[in-house]
Design a protein around this motif. Structure first.
Motif, PDB file in Angstrom:
ATOM      1  N   HIS A  33      40.760  30.103  45.216  1.00 20.65           N
ATOM      2  CA  HIS A  33      39.890  31.069  44.527  1.00 20.65           C
ATOM      3  C   HIS A  33      40.500  32.470  44.548  1.00 20.65           C
ATOM      4  N   LEU A  34      41.096  32.857  45.656  1.00 19.90           N
ATOM      5  CA  LEU A  34      41.755  34.163  45.718  1.00 19.90           C
ATOM      6  C   LEU A  34      42.958  34.210  44.771  1.00 19.90           C
ATOM      7  N   ALA A  35      43.679  33.099  44.664  1.00 20.38           N
ATOM      8  CA  ALA A  35      44.808  33.044  43.739  1.00 20.38           C
ATOM      9  C   ALA A  35      44.334  33.176  42.294  1.00 20.38           C
ATOM     10  N   LEU A  36      43.186  32.600  41.971  1.00 20.54           N
ATOM     11  CA  LEU A  36      42.635  32.758  40.623  1.00 20.54           C
ATOM     12  C   LEU A  36      42.324  34.217  40.330  1.00 20.54           C
ATOM     13  N   GLY A  37      41.861  34.956  41.353  1.00 23.87           N
ATOM     14  CA  GLY A  37      41.618  36.385  41.157  1.00 23.87           C
ATOM     15  C   GLY A  37      42.892  37.176  40.924  1.00 23.87           C
ATOM     16  N   LEU A  38      43.990  36.706  41.524  1.00 23.52           N
ATOM     17  CA  LEU A  38      45.269  37.402  41.354  1.00 23.52           C
ATOM     18  C   LEU A  38      45.940  37.085  40.018  1.00 23.52           C
ATOM     19  N   ARG A  39      45.436  36.129  39.266  1.00 21.65           N
ATOM     20  CA  ARG A  39      46.017  35.811  37.956  1.00 21.65           C
ATOM     21  C   ARG A  39      45.925  37.018  37.026  1.00 21.65           C
ATOM     22  N   MET A  40      44.768  37.646  36.962  1.00 20.93           N
ATOM     23  CA  MET A  40      44.549  38.741  36.040  1.00 20.93           C
ATOM     24  C   MET A  40      44.616  40.108  36.711  1.00 20.93           C
ATOM     25  N   ASN A  41      44.583  40.165  38.040  1.00 21.41           N
ATOM     26  CA  ASN A  41      44.610  41.448  38.750  1.00 21.41           C
ATOM     27  C   ASN A  41      46.037  41.967  38.808  1.00 21.41           C
ATOM     28  N   ARG A  59      55.069  31.901  37.751  1.00 20.60           N
ATOM     29  CA  ARG A  59      54.461  31.857  36.426  1.00 20.60           C
ATOM     30  C   ARG A  59      53.489  30.697  36.372  1.00 20.60           C
ATOM     31  N   PHE A  60      52.554  30.772  35.459  1.00 18.33           N
ATOM     32  CA  PHE A  60      51.480  29.780  35.429  1.00 18.33           C
ATOM     33  C   PHE A  60      51.030  29.556  33.995  1.00 18.33           C
ATOM     34  N   PRO A  61      50.480  28.355  33.705  1.00 17.94           N
ATOM     35  CA  PRO A  61      49.970  28.081  32.353  1.00 17.94           C
ATOM     36  C   PRO A  61      48.567  28.659  32.186  1.00 17.94           C
ATOM     37  N   LEU A  62      48.258  29.081  30.987  1.00 15.84           N
ATOM     38  CA  LEU A  62      46.942  29.639  30.684  1.00 15.84           C
ATOM     39  C   LEU A  62      45.936  28.519  30.465  1.00 15.84           C
ATOM     40  N   THR A  63      44.723  28.747  30.931  1.00 17.37           N
ATOM     41  CA  THR A  63      43.629  27.814  30.682  1.00 17.37           C
ATOM     42  C   THR A  63      43.090  28.020  29.263  1.00 17.37           C
ATOM     43  N   HIS A  64      42.181  27.138  28.868  1.00 16.72           N
ATOM     44  CA  HIS A  64      41.606  27.240  27.520  1.00 16.72           C
ATOM     45  C   HIS A  64      40.846  28.555  27.357  1.00 16.72           C
ATOM     46  N   SER A  98      54.048  35.213  32.677  1.00 18.15           N
ATOM     47  CA  SER A  98      54.631  35.672  33.941  1.00 18.15           C
ATOM     48  C   SER A  98      53.548  35.893  34.977  1.00 18.15           C
ATOM     49  N   GLY A  99      53.924  35.688  36.245  1.00 18.23           N
ATOM     50  CA  GLY A  99      52.974  35.809  37.333  1.00 18.23           C
ATOM     51  C   GLY A  99      52.795  37.241  37.797  1.00 18.23           C
ATOM     52  N   ASN A 100      52.130  37.358  38.937  1.00 18.56           N
ATOM     53  CA  ASN A 100      51.809  38.665  39.505  1.00 18.56           C
ATOM     54  C   ASN A 100      53.028  39.205  40.241  1.00 18.56           C
TER      55      ASN A 100
END
Length: 557
Positions: A261-269, A296-301, A469-471
């Motif tokens: 869950h914390l990693a999900l917050g860092l996707r856009m932060n 780097r990570f794939p974007l969700t829908h 690209s990632g954080n």
């Protein structure tokens, strides 16, 4: 005889007057006392509201007195470490050559030492309105006390740090505190270590209006439930926290689920620079998820939909805006709307009348319209060429995040400085003229002040998914004393290798991790993966100093 009788009568009259005066004074005193007692006994009479002045000691004492508190905690200066004595002001030892023992303690009554108090740091101890830091340790803060603080703290113009250690905070007190810190003008640092809150509503301290830059929640019993809410407060597709720089969550009960869950917050932060998750229960899954966000990570829908919305708003900023009324009637480019029959009849009559009269300036108007159309075409061609040039820049890098438009405000001064340095280096060279123009154009683009969402960054289409690209804004990560084994460390190693390769071509998105702590996990420090990680991170550490070299050119180590 008559004279004696008259004298007695006059004396008696004077004595009677004196007695009457004393009785009147007693009556007045009794009346005043009864009036005061009636005022004290009247509970319905509301006292005048107290307005705080910014003097914390006076305001806090007066508000506690009005709340009928039996014990008012004193406000005292915070204790400072003692200085070593035994040397004179000039720095030379005493003549006797024997140093005086340093005074490391002060004698106090044991009951006085354990009584609640509020410790403060001040800029000037002679001025009580210059309190900068507040420390409360070891006594329970209930809602009435927090309500008093809510009235005092917003009036303190220089308060920037609040430290409430082991104060038995509750969910209601956290809610009051969250609404209070938004009103403190210089608030930046908040430390709430040692407070176990059942509701785990720590995310309220990280709202959109929160000014907190450094937040410490060590040993607060935070579970995956609280970590999920904190991750949502850090960032999502709808909103992101743009103030928090440092977050300390060490010593809690966060597992792999909470780390995800914390990693999900860092996707856009793209604002948090330091994160500590030491002494938790994070394993390989949580570490792998964090490593994915760093590379780097794939974007969700949902993120793809938001990405398209951002691009549509960027390309058509005035899509939903109605044009002014004056241009609406005379514009020929926009499609004609359906009008009523009365307007059609009026237009027909007007057209018949205008057909008889010719406008002598009709040719000039047509020429102006042609000139305007050519200008519009030139502007459109320029915008298209700019977009194509930006796209080619991203393709040249061959990696995700190749353009500088995905940079946040926190990195823009560094990028502008590097661009300025490049322009200085290209001066005096004939071939460098184009580069200087391009650098100047990039400086103009960056100085626009717009914070670009990471969703609008360059993406690669791989296996039916968009990869971004990632954080690379996070520069400090602490994962010590967890349960990470070899697989999790391998993923972290790949993330660091990816960041180093990206930074060789493009540093616009941030510097990437500069320090990572991985001690005391389920892997030996002598393992090959750990050695490779240490080798990569050693030269990225800002505190690293290369060993001195011998005259032969070899290092001493």
């Amino acid at each position: 005889m008559k004279g004696m009788a008259n004298a007695k009568l006059s004396f008696q009259s004077v004595a009677n007057k004196i007695k009457m005066g004393k009785k009147l004074e007693k009556g007045l005193k009794e009346k005043n006392a009864s009036a005061v007692s009636q005022d004290e006994e009247n509970p319905n009479k509301t006292p005048e509201p107290y307005s705080c002045t910014g003097n914390f000691q006076a305001d806090f004492t007066e508000l506690c007195r009005r709340n009928s508190m039996t014990y008012i905690p004193p406000i005292i200066p915070r204790a400072r470490p003692p200085t070593v004595m035994g040397h004179t002001e000039s720095g030379k030892p005493d003549k006797e050559g024997v140093e005086a023992p340093p005074k490391t303690f002060t004698m106090k009554d044991k009951f006085e030492y354990f009584r609640p108090s509020v410790q403060v740091e001040m800029e000037n101890f002679d001025k009580p309105d210059t309190v900068t830091e507040i420390y409360i340790r070891g006594w329970k803060i209930v809602e009435p006390i927090m309500e008093i603080f809510k009235q005092c703290w917003p009036k303190m113009a220089k308060l920037h740090t609040i430290n409430l250690w082991n104060c038995g905070l509750s969910g209601e007190v956290i809610t009051i505190l969250a609404s209070t810190i938004t009103e403190i003008p210089e608030m930046r640092n908040l430390v709430l270590d040692g407070n176990t809150v059942v509701e785990e509503n720590w995310h309220e301290l990280m709202g959109e209006e929160s000014p907190i830059q450094n937040l410490s929640l060590r040993h607060c019993g935070i579970t995956d439930k609280g970590a999920e809410q904190i991750g949502q407060a850090l960032g999502s597709t709808k909103r992101c926290n743009t103030k928090l720089i440092s977050l300390n969550l060490s010593g809690n009960r966060i597992t792999d689920v909470g780390a995800e869950h914390l990693a999900l917050g860092l996707r856009m932060n793209r604002n948090l620079m330091s994160l500590s998750l030491a002494s938790n229960f994070i394993g390989d899954k949580g570490a792998s998820k964090i490593a994915e966000i760093l590379s780097r990570f794939p974007l969700t829908h949902e993120e793809v939909v938001e990405r398209r919305k951002h691009f549509s708003e960027k390309d058509f900023p005035e899509r939903n805006k109605s044009p002014p009324g004056s241009r609406r009637d005379g514009s020929k480019d926009r499609p004609a709307s359906v009008r009523s029959q009365s307007h059609m009849d009026k237009d027909k009559k007007g057209s018949k009348a205008s057909a008889k009269k010719k406008d002598p300036k009709g040719k000039d108007a047509k020429e102006e319209e042609k000139h305007d159309k050519t200008k519009k075409k030139e502007k459109e061609d320029k915008t298209l060429t700019k977009k194509e040039s930006r796209g080619t820049k991203g393709d040249k890098s061959g990696t995700v995040g190749g353009r500088s438009s995905g940079v946040f405000n926190i990195n823009r001064p560094l990028i502008m400085a590097s661009i300025a340095a490049d322009t200085k280096g290209n001066k005096g060279k004939g071939k460098g003229k184009d580069k200087t123009k391009q650098a100047a154009q990039e400086v103009e683009d960056l100085s626009g002040g717009e914070v670009v969402n990471p969703l609008t960054d360059v993406a690669d289409f791989i296996d039916g998914q968009l990869w971004v690209s990632g954080n690379r804004v996070l520069i400090n990560l602490n994962l010590s004393r967890n349960k990470i084994a070899e697989s999790g460390m391998n993923n972290l190693l790949k993330a660091m290798q990816y960041q180093t390769t990206i930074l060789m071509d493009n540093k616009s998105g941030g510097t990437g991790l500069m320090r990572i702590a991985l001690l005391k996990n389920k892997i030996s420090p002598e393992h090959d993966v750990m050695r490779k990680l240490n080798d990569i991170m050693l030269h990225k550490d800002p505190y690293y100093k290369q060993p001195p070299q011998t005259p032969d050119g070899q290092s001493t180590t």
